[in-house]
Design a protein around this motif. Structure first.
Motif, PDB file in Angstrom:
ATOM      1  N   ASP A   1      24.934 -43.983 -37.528  1.00 57.14           N
ATOM      2  CA  ASP A   1      24.687 -43.580 -38.909  1.00 57.14           C
ATOM      3  C   ASP A   1      23.348 -42.866 -39.088  1.00 57.14           C
ATOM      4  O   ASP A   1      22.958 -42.575 -40.226  1.00 57.14           O
ATOM      5  CB  ASP A   1      24.728 -44.814 -39.826  1.00 57.14           C
ATOM      6  CG  ASP A   1      26.093 -45.487 -39.818  1.00 57.14           C
ATOM      7  OD1 ASP A   1      27.101 -44.753 -39.698  1.00 57.14           O
ATOM      8  OD2 ASP A   1      26.154 -46.724 -39.912  1.00 57.14           O
ATOM      9  N   GLU A   2      22.652 -42.588 -37.997  1.00 55.79           N
ATOM     10  CA  GLU A   2      21.369 -41.901 -38.086  1.00 55.79           C
ATOM     11  C   GLU A   2      21.590 -40.386 -38.002  1.00 55.79           C
ATOM     12  O   GLU A   2      21.970 -39.868 -36.949  1.00 55.79           O
ATOM     13  CB  GLU A   2      20.451 -42.362 -36.948  1.00 55.79           C
ATOM     14  CG  GLU A   2      19.143 -41.596 -36.834  1.00 55.79           C
ATOM     15  CD  GLU A   2      18.385 -41.532 -38.140  1.00 55.79           C
ATOM     16  OE1 GLU A   2      18.063 -40.393 -38.563  1.00 55.79           O
ATOM     17  OE2 GLU A   2      18.120 -42.610 -38.725  1.00 55.79           O
TER      18      GLU A   2
ATOM     19  N   VAL B   1      23.142 -45.553 -32.591  1.00 53.11           N
ATOM     20  CA  VAL B   1      22.777 -45.461 -34.018  1.00 53.11           C
ATOM     21  C   VAL B   1      23.686 -44.427 -34.681  1.00 53.11           C
ATOM     22  O   VAL B   1      23.240 -43.338 -35.067  1.00 53.11           O
ATOM     23  CB  VAL B   1      21.290 -45.107 -34.184  1.00 53.11           C
ATOM     24  CG1 VAL B   1      20.415 -46.296 -33.862  1.00 53.11           C
ATOM     25  CG2 VAL B   1      20.881 -43.925 -33.292  1.00 53.11           C
TER      26      VAL B   1
ATOM     27  N   PRO C   1      14.375 -48.426 -35.684  1.00 49.47           N
ATOM     28  CA  PRO C   1      13.806 -47.301 -36.440  1.00 49.47           C
ATOM     29  C   PRO C   1      12.354 -46.999 -36.092  1.00 49.47           C
ATOM     30  O   PRO C   1      11.941 -45.837 -36.105  1.00 49.47           O
ATOM     31  CB  PRO C   1      13.944 -47.766 -37.897  1.00 49.47           C
ATOM     32  CG  PRO C   1      15.129 -48.678 -37.887  1.00 49.47           C
ATOM     33  CD  PRO C   1      15.034 -49.403 -36.570  1.00 49.47           C
TER      34      PRO C   1
END
Length: 435
Positions: free
Chosen positions: A245-246, A243, A197
């Motif tokens: 789920d981003e 990623v 992140p």
């Protein structure tokens, strides 16, 4: 042209083509082998220089990218030797590569054409290189500039135009970033999920700028750099797998797919730009539109609201689903630009909002927005503001003022195709004004 001159020209063109396509993968592979990112870029440049001498003379090897990688790896071994450091890195490299020399004109990939890196790991190499460039040890602007230069292959001039800063500023950022990475001995590895992140925002930004330069080239003879845009799309797909789920990763992919869907209709047979209102929408890539809308829907399911890429993707979706310019939901586009301007204030966003306002409310309302930007000296070195202002003035029946704006836009425009469109508008104004 003599046969030798023709061979030299073909060799240099082959080097340029391979470097344009494979440079990020080569640097990534060398960084993985040496564990030193700045060194890897230097080694790749040395291999490139050797190719410029060797290929025109000996011919293009069967596996050009493999040739460059092998030369770079051998240069690494030579460097370790010169330091009189036969350490573990040299031993490992020598074991993997072997001790034979490169015969003149031979193919370093070997007689069987064996790849010098695992094809399944190429994407990871490029993505790892992006995450290294966007390491938190670097300031945000340096992360993106370094990534665009090394991974995206953009020039310092192109990066400067993308961020509206002088070229010298970009070059200084990149130099400092390389020195910082070397001094901190930043490892070449894709960071674990917990560390991503902190880097992801910069990685997404870099991919976005790479695509933007590809979709609307800031210089050169082509309006669209398809290979550059395609590489950005590929990187966006890799990111969504990394990623999943981003939502902003999904939103960026949606934006790129929806924008690239219009590529087939954006230029004519001769490469000249075709404006939105003149495009044959039957040529738009409906498969890409479907993929883009699906990615945007996945982003929406996160329940966090749309971010900066999601809002732009929603704007692109408005265009994608409209049957014509007249039937486009311009009021919704204005609202989306207003929301984008609150999340990411930018004179470029304001210019685009002005264009949408001109379609929804008329040119007079849009001109007020553009005039405020001009008064603030926004986009001082860009052709965007005077070109939009010139078009609005044409629609308002003020040809003399419009011509002055378009002349300024021509002077600032670095892309030959866009400049030709602006010059065409000036000629039409002159024809209309002629007795």
């Amino acid at each position: 042209m003599s046969d030798r001159a023709g061979s030299d020209h073909e060799g240099r063109e082959a080097v340029a083509a391979v470097w344009r396509i494979e440079s990020a993968r080569i640097v990534g592979a060398l960084a993985r082998y040496t564990g030193d990112f700045p060194l890897a870029e230097d080694l790749a440049q040395e291999a490139l220089a050797e190719a410029l001498v060797t290929w025109p003379r000996e011919g293009v090897p069967r596996n050009p990218a493999g040739w460059l990688l092998t030369v770079g790896r051998r240069r690494a071994i030579d460097g370790f030797r010169r330091r009189a450091a036969l350490d573990d890195r040299y031993t490992a490299l020598a074991h993997n590569l072997g001790e034979g020399g490169i015969a003149a004109g031979s193919d370093p990939a070997g007689p069987a054409g064996e790849e010098l890196w695992d094809p399944d790991r190429i994407d990871d190499d490029v993505l790892a290189l992006m995450f290294i460039s966007c390491h938190p040890v670097l300031p945000p602007e340096a992360r993106v500039a370094l990534t665009l230069r090394v991974v995206g292959g953009l020039t310092s001039d192109e990066i400067g135009r993308a961020f509206l800063v002088p070229t010298a500023t970009v070059q200084a950022r990149i130099t400092r970033a390389k020195k910082t990475l070397a001094a901190t001995r930043t490892p070449f590895e894709v960071p674990p999920a917990a560390d991503r992140p902190a880097r992801l925002v910069s990685v997404l930004r870099a991919v976005y700028v790479i695509f933007t330069e590809g979709s609307s080239a800031s210089s050169g003879a082509d309006l669209i750099r398809v290979d550059l845009a395609a590489e950005a799309q590929r990187l966006a797909r890799v990111l969504t797998r990394l990623v999943p789920d981003e939502p902003e990763a999904q939103s960026l992919l949606a934006l790129l797919e929806l924008t690239a869907a219009r590529f087939p209709a954006r230029t004519g047979p001769d490469g000249a730009p075709v404006l939105l209102e003149q495009q044959d929408r039957r040529r738009w890539d409906r498969s890409a539109i479907g993929r883009g809308r699906a990615a945007l829907a996945r982003a929406g399911k996160a329940g966090r609201g749309l971010g900066i890429y999601g809002l732009q993707a929603a704007i692109a979706e408005c265009h994608a689903v409209a049957a014509s310019v007249a039937e486009t939901d311009w009021e919704r586009i204005v609202l989306l630009y207003e929301a984008l301007g609150r999340l990411a204030p930018s004179p470029v966003v304001e210019v685009n909002r002005a264009v949408a306002v001109s379609m929804a409310q008329g040119p007079a309302a849009a001109l007020r927005i553009v005039d405020e930007l001009a008064a603030a000296d926004a986009l001082a070195n860009s052709h965007l503001l005077p070109s939009v202002r010139g078009e609005l003035l044409i629609r308002l029946g003020r040809p003399a003022e419009a011509r002055a704006e378009l002349e300024q836009a021509v002077a600032r425009c670095g892309n030959e195709r866009e400049r030709a469109v602006l010059e065409g508008k000036i000629r039409r104004l002159d024809t209309a004004a002629a007795p």
